[in-house]
Design a protein around this motif. Sequence first.
Motif, PDB file in Angstrom:
ATOM      1  N   VAL A   1      27.913  28.781 -25.945  1.00 53.48           N
ATOM      2  CA  VAL A   1      28.429  27.721 -26.700  1.00 53.48           C
ATOM      3  C   VAL A   1      29.798  27.733 -26.689  1.00 53.48           C
ATOM      4  N   TYR A   2      30.358  28.763 -26.918  1.00 53.27           N
ATOM      5  CA  TYR A   2      31.931  28.863 -27.045  1.00 53.27           C
ATOM      6  C   TYR A   2      32.442  30.358 -26.333  1.00 53.27           C
ATOM      7  N   ASP A   3      33.524  30.142 -25.561  1.00 52.12           N
ATOM      8  CA  ASP A   3      33.977  31.309 -25.134  1.00 52.12           C
ATOM      9  C   ASP A   3      35.825  31.097 -25.181  1.00 52.12           C
ATOM     10  N   ASN A   4      36.626  31.812 -25.858  1.00 52.31           N
ATOM     11  CA  ASN A   4      37.984  31.575 -26.026  1.00 52.31           C
ATOM     12  C   ASN A   4      38.639  31.555 -24.522  1.00 52.31           C
ATOM     13  N   THR A   5      38.374  32.886 -23.934  1.00 49.91           N
ATOM     14  CA  THR A   5      38.750  32.998 -22.614  1.00 49.91           C
ATOM     15  C   THR A   5      38.345  32.058 -21.577  1.00 49.91           C
ATOM     16  N   ARG A   6      37.188  31.483 -21.641  1.00 51.45           N
ATOM     17  CA  ARG A   6      36.811  30.257 -20.832  1.00 51.45           C
ATOM     18  C   ARG A   6      37.596  29.111 -21.231  1.00 51.45           C
ATOM     19  N   GLU A   7      37.954  28.857 -22.420  1.00 46.96           N
ATOM     20  CA  GLU A   7      38.655  27.600 -22.743  1.00 46.96           C
ATOM     21  C   GLU A   7      40.009  27.771 -21.977  1.00 46.96           C
ATOM     22  N   LEU A   8      40.806  28.879 -22.124  1.00 40.39           N
ATOM     23  CA  LEU A   8      42.056  29.015 -21.704  1.00 40.39           C
ATOM     24  C   LEU A   8      42.097  28.672 -20.039  1.00 40.39           C
ATOM     25  N   ALA A   9      41.070  29.462 -19.602  1.00 42.38           N
ATOM     26  CA  ALA A   9      41.032  29.437 -17.946  1.00 42.38           C
ATOM     27  C   ALA A   9      40.727  28.299 -17.503  1.00 42.38           C
ATOM     28  N   SER A  10      39.921  27.152 -18.181  1.00 45.25           N
ATOM     29  CA  SER A  10      39.742  26.066 -17.803  1.00 45.25           C
ATOM     30  C   SER A  10      40.843  24.978 -18.050  1.00 45.25           C
ATOM     31  N   ARG A  11      41.440  25.367 -19.063  1.00 49.15           N
ATOM     32  CA  ARG A  11      42.862  24.484 -19.251  1.00 49.15           C
ATOM     33  C   ARG A  11      43.878  24.583 -18.407  1.00 49.15           C
ATOM     34  N   GLN A  12      43.840  25.925 -17.922  1.00 46.08           N
ATOM     35  CA  GLN A  12      44.842  26.493 -17.062  1.00 46.08           C
ATOM     36  C   GLN A  12      44.592  25.724 -15.504  1.00 46.08           C
ATOM     37  N   SER A  13      43.285  25.749 -15.407  1.00 45.05           N
ATOM     38  CA  SER A  13      43.007  25.088 -13.998  1.00 45.05           C
ATOM     39  C   SER A  13      43.119  23.723 -13.873  1.00 45.05           C
ATOM     40  N   ARG A  14      43.058  23.152 -15.154  1.00 43.02           N
ATOM     41  CA  ARG A  14      43.275  21.457 -14.992  1.00 43.02           C
ATOM     42  C   ARG A  14      44.675  21.475 -14.823  1.00 43.02           C
ATOM     43  N   GLN A  15      45.584  22.033 -15.469  1.00 43.04           N
ATOM     44  CA  GLN A  15      46.970  21.645 -15.397  1.00 43.04           C
ATOM     45  C   GLN A  15      47.500  22.269 -13.853  1.00 43.04           C
ATOM     46  N   ASN A  16      46.885  23.331 -13.227  1.00 45.63           N
ATOM     47  CA  ASN A  16      47.633  23.691 -12.209  1.00 45.63           C
ATOM     48  C   ASN A  16      46.821  22.705 -10.944  1.00 45.63           C
ATOM     49  N   PHE A  17      45.769  22.050 -11.213  1.00 43.61           N
ATOM     50  CA  PHE A  17      45.445  20.833 -10.430  1.00 43.61           C
ATOM     51  C   PHE A  17      46.230  19.701 -10.440  1.00 43.61           C
TER      52      PHE A  17
END
Length: 277
Positions: free
Chosen positions: A107-123
């Motif tokens: 349901v929620y994972d803080n590490t996953r949220e940070l990794a996804s946000r970083q991937s979006r900004q990198n793209f």
Amino acid sequence: MPLPASPTPLTLGGAIALALESQPSLLQANAQQQASEQRLNQARSTYFPTLAPNYSYTNNYSFTPTNQFVPTFDPVTGQQTGGSFITVSRGRVFDARQGDISLSYRVYDNTRELASRQSRQNFRAATFGTADTRQSVIATVASAYFQALQNDALVRVSNAQVARARNTLAVLEAQVEVGVAARKDTLQAQADLLNAQVNLLQAQNNAQIAQIQLRNAIGILGTGAGAPSRSSGTGPSGAPASTRLPLADVPAPSPDTPLTADITASAPAAASAVASP
């Protein structure tokens, strides 16, 4: 990228189109953008449920001692006269199969949220980096193209100056022959001819350098293979014709002149990357 053999002069638009297909820096930027997009997709996959199928199979073979009666018979009459029990081992095979499927969802994972946000900004950064590289390639090719045209024109001017100086010297030498001019009058004309020839050599050298810079800006491999011109000898700029790019004159600039990068195709991709989880 080698150019196809063609007598058609290379236009500014054609040079830019070739560069957008073959310039290594732009190809590298595109590859980095694609890699960044795949990393973004990988980060998005962590939001999906996880299915874990499991299947097991067990095979057992065991020996069990068993008492078995063995009769005895009369050898003459053939009738049973008795018997005895003996212990023997019998093998048995047991098969066991088991299968199950488990479903899990985080349901929620803080590490996953940070990794996804970083991937979006990198793209997003890679997308705009590609657009910036594309714009730089277009500007570099246009500048190199105009520089090559300018140097070709200077070569023609230098050729005309050499021809004028040679004609002036010939006229003075003719006047010396008929006695209407002194021999010393030809010295300045000879010096002017030598200076014009030196200027021509310098202009031809600059034109050849401009041609090489244009080929490099476009991303053409090699020096002579694949050039549009296949004639022998030297071109108007003094460079070997097999290594020259015949250039077309550029018309007056207009709103349709392809000197700006079109990033409308990549902008929605970057926007959707930011909006997507």
